[in-house]
Design a protein around this motif. Structure first.
Motif, PDB file in Angstrom:
ATOM      1  N   GLY A 119      -3.322   0.960   9.415  1.00  0.00           N
ATOM      2  CA  GLY A 119      -4.609   0.929   8.750  1.00  0.00           C
ATOM      3  C   GLY A 119      -4.496   1.497   7.364  1.00  0.00           C
ATOM      4  O   GLY A 119      -3.427   1.932   6.918  1.00  0.00           O
ATOM      5  N   GLY A 120      -5.615   1.453   6.712  1.00  0.00           N
ATOM      6  CA  GLY A 120      -5.672   2.039   5.391  1.00  0.00           C
ATOM      7  C   GLY A 120      -5.242   1.078   4.310  1.00  0.00           C
ATOM      8  O   GLY A 120      -4.886  -0.078   4.575  1.00  0.00           O
ATOM      9  N   ASP A 121      -5.272   1.578   3.120  1.00  0.00           N
ATOM     10  CA  ASP A 121      -4.935   0.761   1.966  1.00  0.00           C
ATOM     11  C   ASP A 121      -3.436   0.569   1.917  1.00  0.00           C
ATOM     12  O   ASP A 121      -2.688   1.510   1.719  1.00  0.00           O
ATOM     13  CB  ASP A 121      -5.441   1.480   0.703  1.00  0.00           C
ATOM     14  CG  ASP A 121      -5.546   0.515  -0.461  1.00  0.00           C
ATOM     15  OD1 ASP A 121      -5.560  -0.704  -0.180  1.00  0.00           O
ATOM     16  OD2 ASP A 121      -5.594   0.977  -1.593  1.00  0.00           O
ATOM     17  N   SER A 124      -1.233   2.425   4.826  1.00  0.00           N
ATOM     18  CA  SER A 124      -0.754   3.765   4.500  1.00  0.00           C
ATOM     19  C   SER A 124      -0.948   4.754   5.622  1.00  0.00           C
ATOM     20  O   SER A 124      -0.401   5.852   5.542  1.00  0.00           O
ATOM     21  CB  SER A 124      -1.463   4.284   3.252  1.00  0.00           C
ATOM     22  OG  SER A 124      -2.859   4.234   3.466  1.00  0.00           O
ATOM     23  N   VAL A 125      -1.691   4.400   6.620  1.00  0.00           N
ATOM     24  CA  VAL A 125      -1.832   5.334   7.742  1.00  0.00           C
ATOM     25  C   VAL A 125      -1.541   4.592   9.038  1.00  0.00           C
ATOM     26  O   VAL A 125      -1.605   3.371   9.121  1.00  0.00           O
ATOM     27  CB  VAL A 125      -3.251   5.957   7.815  1.00  0.00           C
ATOM     28  CG1 VAL A 125      -3.555   6.762   6.592  1.00  0.00           C
ATOM     29  CG2 VAL A 125      -4.281   4.908   8.072  1.00  0.00           C
TER      30      VAL A 125
END
Lengths: 329, 701
Positions: A119-121, A124-125
């Motif tokens: 997930g994330g941009d 990134s996570v």
């Protein structure tokens, strides 16, 4: 959606144990990653493994061995160069696809990890949900070994997690779906009433499909928590095992495995059973009679995955094989 | 040891004869002769050089010189070809073997063979250790009896005591003597007038004390008999040799052959060797007969002391000797205490002829005689009496004692004062006591007998005080889930009622269990007050750390039931769960809780963080003591303490029940206490048969 792929076009063999998870690669979705209780992750090219082929482990591209326990979930990054896998060893493995080496290993969970998601941009996570009742969010960009955040609202094992744009959904055995909204700083808790085993969200992101251990799959409205549709069948059994369900084919069909080795496909809107398949026999079952009496322990379909680009889906079973179903040639 | 069959050393005549016959006659042989067995020991003659020698284990060996021949090591001795276990000794400068004892591990046993070892084992004897001494043994007795096991060779208690008093071995006993030092030891007495330059205090000289202990005579000889072989040393002569510090026969354990001194050589027997010849000619060596010494000279008496080689002038000199000092040697002899005997006393020549004192029987007491002074008999006759016994035997009761002491009667009243005469008679009939106090039949004082309002008032006095906030806190604790008396719901209801009364939400008297006396009720109320103090909830933050147990209570109700399994208390159903079970998904099943993503998470998701996001990252929620949400909730709880929404169901029910009957304070009537009648007393007495059946004897007719 008039036609549903019902013909087995590939058979991915080689696993020595139950295949717990199956995942298409990102992008063109031409590869399949499978994780098994034999502690290995295998990368297949299904086009190289037709059903008729007799060579062992046909279409096998790579093998990833670092797990010390069973592999329970795999998530592939959008860039297709990394993936994460989790399992019984309480550790999140962050893999490099090419070198088949782990880039990072995050430890911190106190129990078996059931699920993971990117997930994330720019991916990134990584979120991981564990038997210890927490969802931990890890940072792939930094070298910190601690999670960015720990969500410990769940009262029981977290069975599935989904990460969207600024929100995280987690389904737990305590029968609740928690929807964390980062923008609002709110968490919506929806009570399903039965232990949740699988969670998937529609393309629009306004509905979520929830499997629970009362042999029912529910389509819930995420805005207000109302039930949109429930999918059941007389033969559909999901009472004790973690069985994945998924939406597919432009969110028109609900596909789910079952405890007794069958695969069911429901029409999303109507809630009718479209097709029933027997995974071990690689064929569609017609008529009312769902499962014959010859059910053994390994006869379970724990994971299904639907290809987003082609008319194709895969089912992973307890016999260690993954069947890829497609349209007739 | 080798065990060999004895063999004839040479062929017997019969064998010789048969051998000779063998040469002459031609015997017919039939069959195959048995192979010659070397070891076959059938007793036939075998020459010595052909005989086989075996050891005790049957192995064919040569043996030592005394058991059959020479045998080198290895087989019969220690277990190596060299005869012993070879060992290497390496010691270098850098690695020096420091301890020679460690390296010298070869013992004599290493070089002994089985026979030697067996002999060594046989020669070992069981002996007592040197420090053991027999009970009452002295040096003369042999240590061959069982008494040798009993006593260790230690000093007697008397010696120890003496040593504590300053005595040392070798000293005499007695006060210290001031005298000059005797520098030359052998001298008997130095004249004290000689030099008085330096006087020191010395311990008295160690002398032998005349033993008056009559030992059993070792022989059957007459008293005073001195055989030639047993010349008992005289005490005076013993003084010079410092052997016996104390003439304590049980202590004297020196192994010097004191009593077994070599007897004087007796010149008896035939012939005299040249060694015996002392050069005297007047003794006839071949004289036979009784050795009676005759005075062969008539007339002049020859003194014993006079030597044959005495000077002729001294021998012929006539010396007048006083009768008192007839023995000139007696003057020089010293008494046993190292001093010369007193004047005009002569040291006895022997002490062994002490006359045994005659023993007389004690005088017979005349019959009928009683001593005036025998007080022991009087003491025994008198019986000691303890205070308690004396009090028991007293016939006085409390009132009599009070009257004796002149005390005024206490104002308390007896139960009989309030009893009617019939009741008192009935009690007297029951107990069989006739000395019961008289029944007065008084009426109760007015403060015990009033209107119900007064009774209520008196009952109110039993209700203990409790701080309002404590009661409220205990109630709030109950609201969050835990409350005492979970096993007894009714009691818990009473407890809640009491707490509500003290918290100010109720005004009526705490209710009482149906079959509960007033005193029990008062006791229970006290207990409630105490419980409320004890189970006052942990305040604030601490309270949020604990959750209530879900498996408490409901035990007593199930214990009486049939099933032994304890079913957990049914959890209060979450309404959301109920709604979900009913399929009513929607607002019923949805709840919203605040959630604070960390800033880093929002950054990773490219999301603007909420206003009150936690300041920084990696601070997972577990590391905060109390999150802000918890804090808010706590504040909310504290403000609306014990709100009905959060109360458990059983509390809500009771609340409802109270709501139905809106607090009729005056109408609650305490259980009526009729002081006039007593059921226990007015009951009809059971028939006599019942008592007899229970308490009577079996053979009672």
């Amino acid at each position: 959606m008039s036609s549903f792929p019902t013909t087995p076009i590939a058979k991915l063999t080689g696993h020595a144990g139950i295949v717990h998870c199956v995942s298409y690669s990102a992008g063109s979705q031409s590869y399949i990653l499978t994780g098994s209780s034999d502690r290995t992750i295998r990368l297949f090219n299904p086009s190289k493994a037709p059903v008729s082929s007799t060579t062992p482990a046909a279409g096998l591209v790579n093998k990833y061995t670092a797990h010390g326990y069973e592999v329970l979930s795999i998530a592939v990054a959008d860039a297709n160069d990394k993936f994460v896998s989790v399992g019984g060893d309480k550790t999140v493995f962050y893999w490099d696809v090419q070198t088949a080496q782990t880039i990072k290993r995050w430890t911190g969970h106190a129990g078996r990890i059931n699920c993971c998601a990117f997930g994330g941009d720019g991916d990134s996570v990584v979120a991981s949900g564990s038997f210890d009742g927490t969802v931990k969010i890890w940072d792939t960009k930094s070298t910190n070994y601690k999670p960015i955040m720990t969500l410990e609202e769940a009262k029981d094992s977290v069975s599935d997690v989904w990460v969207g744009d600024g929100e995280i959904l987690s389904g737990s055995v305590d029968g609740r779906i928690r929807s964390y909204d980062f923008r609002m700083g709110m968490c919506n808790v929806d009570v399903v009433g039965y232990p949740v085993t699988s969670l998937s969200v529609s393309k629009k992101g306004t509905e979520c499909l929830v499997s629970s251990l009362d042999s029912t799959i529910r389509l819930m409205d995420r805005d207000n928590g109302q039930l949109l549709k429930a999918y059941r069948d007389d033969g559909y059994v999901n009472k004790e095992l973690r069985v994945k369900s998924t939406l597919g084919f432009n969110d028109s069909v609900v596909v789910s495995g079952s405890d007794d080795g069958m695969v069911y496909a429901w029409d999303l809107l109507e809630g009718e059973v479209l097709h029933k398949f027997r995974h071990s026999e690689m064929k569609e079952v017609k008529g009312k009679k769902a499962a014959d009496g010859t059910r053994n322990k390994k006869d379970v379909v724990g994971a299904v995955a639907v290809c987003k680009t082609r008319k194709e889906w895969a089912s992973a079973g307890g016999d260690g094989n993954v069947i890829v179903w497609g349209m007739d040639a | 040891m080798a065990y060999k069959r004895p063999r004839a050393t040479s062929p017997s005549t019969a064998q010789k004869r048969s051998r000779g016959a063998e040469g002459g006659a031609q015997n017919v042989k039939w069959g195959t002769p048995l192979p010659v067995d070397e070891d076959n020991d059938d007793g036939s003659f075998v020459p010595v050089w052909k005989q086989t020698v075996t050891d005790d284990k049957g192995r064919r060996r040569l043996h030592g010189a005394f058991t059959g021949g020479f045998s080198a090591g290895y087989f019969n001795t220690v277990g190596s070809k060299e005869g012993w276990t070879p060992k290497t000794f390496v010691s270098s400068r850098s690695n020096r073997i420091k301890d020679p004892a460690k390296t010298a591990t070869q013992r004599p046993e290493d070089f002994m063979d089985n026979e030697d070892l067996a002999e060594a084992a046989e020669s070992r004897q069981l002996e007592t250790a040197q420090s053991f001494a027999a009970v009452g043994s002295n040096g003369k007795t042999e240590r061959d009896d069982l008494f040798g096991l009993m006593l260790t060779d230690e000093d007697t208690m008397a010696v120890k005591l003496l040593q504590k008093m300053g005595w040392r071995r070798g000293q005499g006993i007695g006060p210290k003597i001031r005298r000059q030092a005797h520098l030359e030891e052998g001298l008997g007495i130095v004249d004290s007038k000689e030099t008085s330059s330096s006087e020191h205090s010395f311990a008295p000289k160690d002398t032998r004390i005349v033993s008056f202990i009559h030992e059993d005579k070792p022989s059957r000889k007459g008293v005073g008999y001195q055989s030639g072989a047993q010349a008992l040393p005289k005490p005076g002569e013993d003084d010079t040799e410092d052997t016996a510090p104390l003439a304590l026969p049980f202590l004297d354990r020196s192994h010097k052959p004191q009593a077994l001194k070599k007897p004087a050589q007796k010149k008896t027997g035939f012939g005299v060797g040249i060694l015996n010849d002392n050069g005297s000619d007047d003794e006839d060596p071949y004289e036979i007969g009784p050795k009676i010494s005759f005075n062969k000279v008539i007339g002049e008496k020859k003194t014993k002391k006079g030597s044959k080689f005495a000077k002729p002038n001294t021998a012929d000199r006539v010396v007048f000797i006083k009768k008192g000092s007839s023995k000139p040697t007696a003057i020089t002899r010293i008494s046993h205490d190292g001093r010369p005997p007193l004047r005009r006393f002569v040291l006895a020549s022997t002490t062994s002829t002490l006359p045994s004192r005659e023993r007389f029987p004690p005088p017979s007491i005349p019959p009928g005689w009683t001593s005036l002074k025998s007080s022991a008999a009087n003491l025994q006759g008198r019986q000691f009496q303890s205070v308690a016994d004396a009090a028991k035997s007293s016939t006085l009761d409390a009132k009599a004692r009070a009257s004796l002491l002149g005390e005024a009667a206490l104002p308390g009243k007896s139960i009989f004062d309030y009893m009617s005469k019939e009741s008192r008679d009935r009690i007297a009939a029951f107990t069989g006591k006739q000395n019961l106090p008289p029944a007065r039949g008084e009426v109760f004082p007015s403060n015990n007998q009033g209107s119900t309002a007064a009774q209520q008032k008196s009952l109110w006095s039993f209700v203990p005080n409790l701080d309002k906030d404590v009661a409220a806190a205990a109630l709030a604790k109950g609201a969050t889930g835990w409350m005492p008396y979970g096993e007894d719901p009714k009691k818990r209801e009473r407890y809640v009622g009491f707490l509500e009364l003290r918290a100010g939400t109720k005004t009526n008297l705490p209710e009482r269990a149906p079959d509960e006396t007033v005193s029990d009720w008062a006791k229970e109320l006290e207990e409630f007050a105490h419980a409320a103090q004890v189970f006052k909830p942990v305040q604030g933050l601490m309270a949020s750390r604990f959750t209530s147990s879900t498996s408490s209570g409901q035990s007593s109700g199930n214990a009486t039931g049939d099933s032994l399994l304890r079913t957990p208390a049914a959890k209060p159903e979450d309404p959301a769960e109920q709604a979900a079970k009913l399929g009513m998904y929607g607002p019923m099943t949805r709840s919203v809780i605040p959630f604070y993503p960390t800033r880093l998470l929002c950054k990773r998701f490219n999301v603007k963080a909420p206003v009150d996001a936690p300041a920084d990252d990696y601070g997972s929620k577990t590391q905060e003591a109390v999150s802000k949400a918890d804090m808010d909730r706590l504040v909310h709880d504290a403000l609306t303490r014990g709100s009905t929404l959060q109360r458990p169901s059983w509390m809500n029910q009771q609340e409802g029940a109270h709501a139905e009957t809106p607090a009729p304070t005056t109408e609650t009537v305490a259980a009526p206490v009729d002081v006039e009648t007593n059921d226990a007393l007015t009951q009809e007495r059971p028939p006599e048969d019942v008592f007899r059946a229970i308490f009577g004897d079996d053979d009672d007719d």
